[in-house]
Design a protein around this motif. Structure first.
Motif, short mmCIF file in Angstrom:
data_model
loop_
_atom_site.label_atom_id
_atom_site.label_comp_id
_atom_site.label_asym_id
_atom_site.label_seq_id
_atom_site.Cartn_x
_atom_site.Cartn_y
_atom_site.Cartn_z
N GLU A 162 56.95 56.89 55.95
CA GLU A 162 56.48 57.76 56.92
C GLU A 162 55.25 57.53 57.41
N VAL B 192 50.58 65.41 57.02
CA VAL B 192 52.02 65.79 56.86
C VAL B 192 52.58 65.15 55.70
N ALA B 193 52.18 64.11 55.37
CA ALA B 193 52.87 63.52 54.14
C ALA B 193 52.34 63.96 52.96
N THR B 194 52.98 64.62 51.97
CA THR B 194 52.50 65.29 50.60
C THR B 194 51.98 64.29 49.93
N CYS C 297 64.02 69.29 49.25
CA CYS C 297 63.87 68.24 50.32
C CYS C 297 62.67 67.22 50.04
N GLY C 298 63.06 66.03 50.74
CA GLY C 298 62.12 64.85 50.65
C GLY C 298 61.40 64.48 49.42
N SER C 299 60.12 64.63 49.52
CA SER C 299 59.26 64.35 48.39
C SER C 299 59.45 65.33 47.24
N THR D 241 60.57 75.68 53.58
CA THR D 241 61.72 74.63 54.21
C THR D 241 63.06 75.50 54.43
N SER E 154 59.20 73.53 46.56
CA SER E 154 58.98 73.52 48.21
C SER E 154 57.50 73.49 48.02
N GLN E 155 56.74 72.59 48.88
CA GLN E 155 55.17 72.97 49.01
C GLN E 155 55.00 73.97 49.80
N SER E 156 55.79 74.22 51.01
CA SER E 156 55.27 75.42 51.99
C SER E 156 55.90 76.62 51.55
N LYS F 171 56.69 57.30 51.16
CA LYS F 171 55.70 57.41 51.54
C LYS F 171 55.13 56.41 52.57
C1 F6R Z 1 57.03 63.82 52.64
C2 F6R Z 1 57.17 65.24 52.73
C3 F6R Z 1 58.33 65.96 53.04
C4 F6R Z 1 58.62 67.04 52.14
C5 F6R Z 1 59.72 67.93 52.59
C6 F6R Z 1 60.01 69.19 51.83
O1 F6R Z 1 55.70 63.25 52.57
O2 F6R Z 1 55.99 65.62 52.81
O3 F6R Z 1 59.52 64.95 52.80
O4 F6R Z 1 58.38 66.82 50.84
O5 F6R Z 1 59.86 68.21 53.57
O6 F6R Z 1 58.71 70.05 52.23
P1 F6R Z 1 58.45 71.52 51.20
O7 F6R Z 1 57.87 70.69 49.89
O8 F6R Z 1 57.49 72.03 52.00
O9 F6R Z 1 59.67 72.10 51.06
#
Ligand code: F6R
Length: 602
Positions: free
Chosen positions: A482, A392-394, A294-296, A346, A341-343, A479
């Protein structure tokens, strides 16, 4: 969504809850509340907006030893006081993260049974259901377990009950929750940082687990049976969630990228390729790869696609998890599914992973948060070493994902014998130089400030590029949107003339990314097309022979390295231009409005 904290112990509970919520503040929210027992009486205090509103309404010296707190990111119903958590029905008071998909059905049923609702939330349905079940069976643990049979969707719950004022209860499914463990006091939280100044010891709950927590004891159950559990130690220290003198977490995290690059690549590439060949799984058995995120993280995947296809000659398709889930996936037997995924929490990405597993495909997670749900569920995991990301913004986690995908591309290329020795040598040298090159770009703040000032009065900004530069354009555009709330579009440079070029007027800012030699002449032609229609062109490029050209108004020069790592340099100016613009516009940089750090709802 978004943050849960709960406490039972001898300390001042109200302070622990408020402090915990402050520490979860980075996740984004629009109202907050706490509930606690004081001299046997339950108190609920909630406020709309910032945590400071809640803090002004509570007496921090109140004596209490048990309570629950919540920051809410509105999903069902407006972001107002009535809808803020905690919610109380009868004897049960709860806080909830997640979404109850069948809440309407349950609500109608409970209304028929005489229940009245004061909020528009799906959460209040849970407290009412608990209360109803409890009237039938006076056993708190049993009725909490029964929720698993009634509720559809995702839920991490903190629960207190008027009939047991010494115990904190919890239940979780499809939404993260941990129990913090300490002598004479215990906690619940949606993430360890909420309690990191109190304890580093924690237990991760699995889906459908529920727990009974007193100051001296933690008991975890699943489906009526008591479970054994492992107490883990959180690897980051409290200092990692400090700004260390930077004005914003985002700026700190952008500046951490050289270090993150070293940490992410060092185990695999140092002076030789040994680590890369030995520590990475063998991907050669897969005919093609599907990347889902998702997203970034999707944008990182798009860069990975370019790298893997180019260097390893393996077909890669990238999909957005929230779309992938509901379509025909056409996954092939020999297709590897990579989720990024960072977190690691998601919701859509997790569901996409489950679909791939159910289909029998091998899965690989590229994950930042160690031990997160996606990391646990994926067959193979490669951890990015970005450390805790608070803004919040990665930024740093995104570039660690890109670095990891470049390593995968190189690994596959080596194993398939598609890369020659000279290029390998060049890559190893570049890996050593990259942190310094990144630092040079980070030091160029004045240039980014000037560009931000030049574009600050415009409502629409375009980002263009081809191939890998188009993937970068998408991240740059996201970026900007957001954090600076400036509308922007990312376009494949060759697509402009199929419609969008009509929006280019005198002064319209266009950020053009030109790093990919194979398409650079074509992109430059597209830039000239917008320039001749009045665009204000900011060119981010590694080209050295364009100094005397007049197709741009501002140039950001990035050092030239092997294509595998070039995006890691090009993204830095894009991050910092957005940051400077957001700063000029006075935006809430670390917590942009309406956004949350961990998107645990679908
Ligand atoms: C943008 C941002 C989001 C995450 C997206 C996925 O700056 O942070 O688009 O990249 O919500 O999140 P994760 O990587 O945690 O699955």
């Amino acid at each position: 969504m978004c943050g849960i904290v709960g406490y039972v112990g001898d300390d001042n509970c109200v302070r622990v809850l408020v402090d915990g919520l402050k520490r979860l503040d980075y996740r984004g929210y629009d109202s907050a509340g706490i509930a606690y027992f004081n001299n046997g009486k339950l108190n609920i205090i909630k406020e709309e907006g910032k945590l400071s509103n809640l803090i002004n309404s509570v007496d921090l010296n109140t004596k209490s030893n048990i309570g629950i707190g919540h920051t809410r990111w509105a999903t069902h119903g407006l972001a107002n006081k009535d809808n803020a958590h905690p919610h109380k029905t009868g004897k049960f008071t709860i806080v909830h993260n997640g979404i109850i998909e069948n809440y309407d059905e349950i609500k109608k049923d409970l209304i028929k049974k005489g229940y009245r609702f004061v909020s528009e939330t799906d959460t209040e349905v849970i407290s009412a259901l608990l209360d109803y079940l409890y009237t039938k069976e006076k056993n708190i643990l049993n009725v909490i377990n029964k929720l698993n049979y009634f509720l559809k969707g995702s839920y991490a719950l903190g629960i207190i009950c008027d009939d047991d004022k010494e115990t904190l209860y919890t239940l979780k499914k499809n939404s993260p929750l941990i129990i913090g463990v300490c002598d004479g006091k215990n906690f619940i939280a949606s993430d360890v940082p909420a309690i990191l100044n109190k304890t580093k010891k924690y237990v991760v709950l699995e889906d459908n687990d529920y727990a009974k927590i007193t100051r001296n004891k933690v008991e975890i159950f699943n489906n009526g049976r008591k479970k054994d559990f492992v107490v883990k130690e959180f690897e980051y220290d409290d200092l990692s969630i400090d700004k260390h003198g930077y004005e914003h977490f985002m700026l700190k995290e952008i500046n951490e990228q050289p270090e993150v690059f070293k940490k992410t690549t060092n185990p695999y590439l140092k002076d030789d390729l040994d680590g890369l060949l030995k520590k990475m799984p063998d991907f050669t058995k897969y005919k093609c790869i599907r990347i889902v995120a998702c997203g970034s993280a999707t944008h990182a995947g798009l860069i990975g696609k370019q790298m893997i296809e180019k260097y390893a000659n393996t077909e890669v398709n990238v999909e957005t998890a929230s779309e992938f889930r509901y379509k025909k996936q056409f996954l092939k037997d020999d297709e590897l599914v990579i989720v990024i995924s960072q977190s690691g929490e998601t919701a859509d990405t997790l569901e996409a992973l489950k679909i791939a597993k159910e289909n029998g495909n091998d899965t690989l997670g590229i994950i930042n948060e160690k031990g997160s749900t996606i990391a646990r569920e994926a067959k193979m995991v490669l951890y990015t070493e970005a450390g805790k990301e608070i803004a919040v913004a990665t930024t740093k986690a995104y570039s660690a994902q890109v670095a990891m995908l470049s390593l995968i591309a190189l690994n596959l290329s080596l194993k398939k014998d598609l890369i020659d020795k000279t290029e390998i040598k060049e890559i190893l040298q570049d890996v050593k130089k990259l942190p310094d090159y990144m630092q040079e770009l980070l030091n160029d703040r004045e240039l980014y400030k000037k560009i931000a000032n030049d574009i600050k009065c415009y409502n629409d900004v375009f980002f263009i590029g081809r191939e890998v530069d188009y993937a970068l354009a998408q991240e740059g555009s996201l970026k900007l949107k957001e954090i600076s709330y400036t509308h922007s579009e990312a376009y494949a440079a060759g697509e402009l003339k199929h419609g969008t070029i009509s929006l280019i007027e005198e002064g319209t800012p266009v950020v053009a990314i030109v790093t990919d030699d194979s398409v650079a002449p074509k992109t430059i032609s597209n830039i000239k097309e917008v320039k001749s229609r009045g665009a204000y062109v900011i060119c981010v490029t590694n080209k050295t022979d364009v100094d005397n050209d007049d197709f741009y108004d501002e140039i950001v020069k990035i050092p030239r390295v092997n294509d595998l790592f070039e995006p890691l340099l090009a993204v830095i100016p894009l991050q910092l231009i957005s940051y400077e613009l957001a700063k000029i516009k006075g935006c809430s940089i670390d917590k942009p409005k309406n956004l949350a750090k961990s998107v645990t709802v679908e």
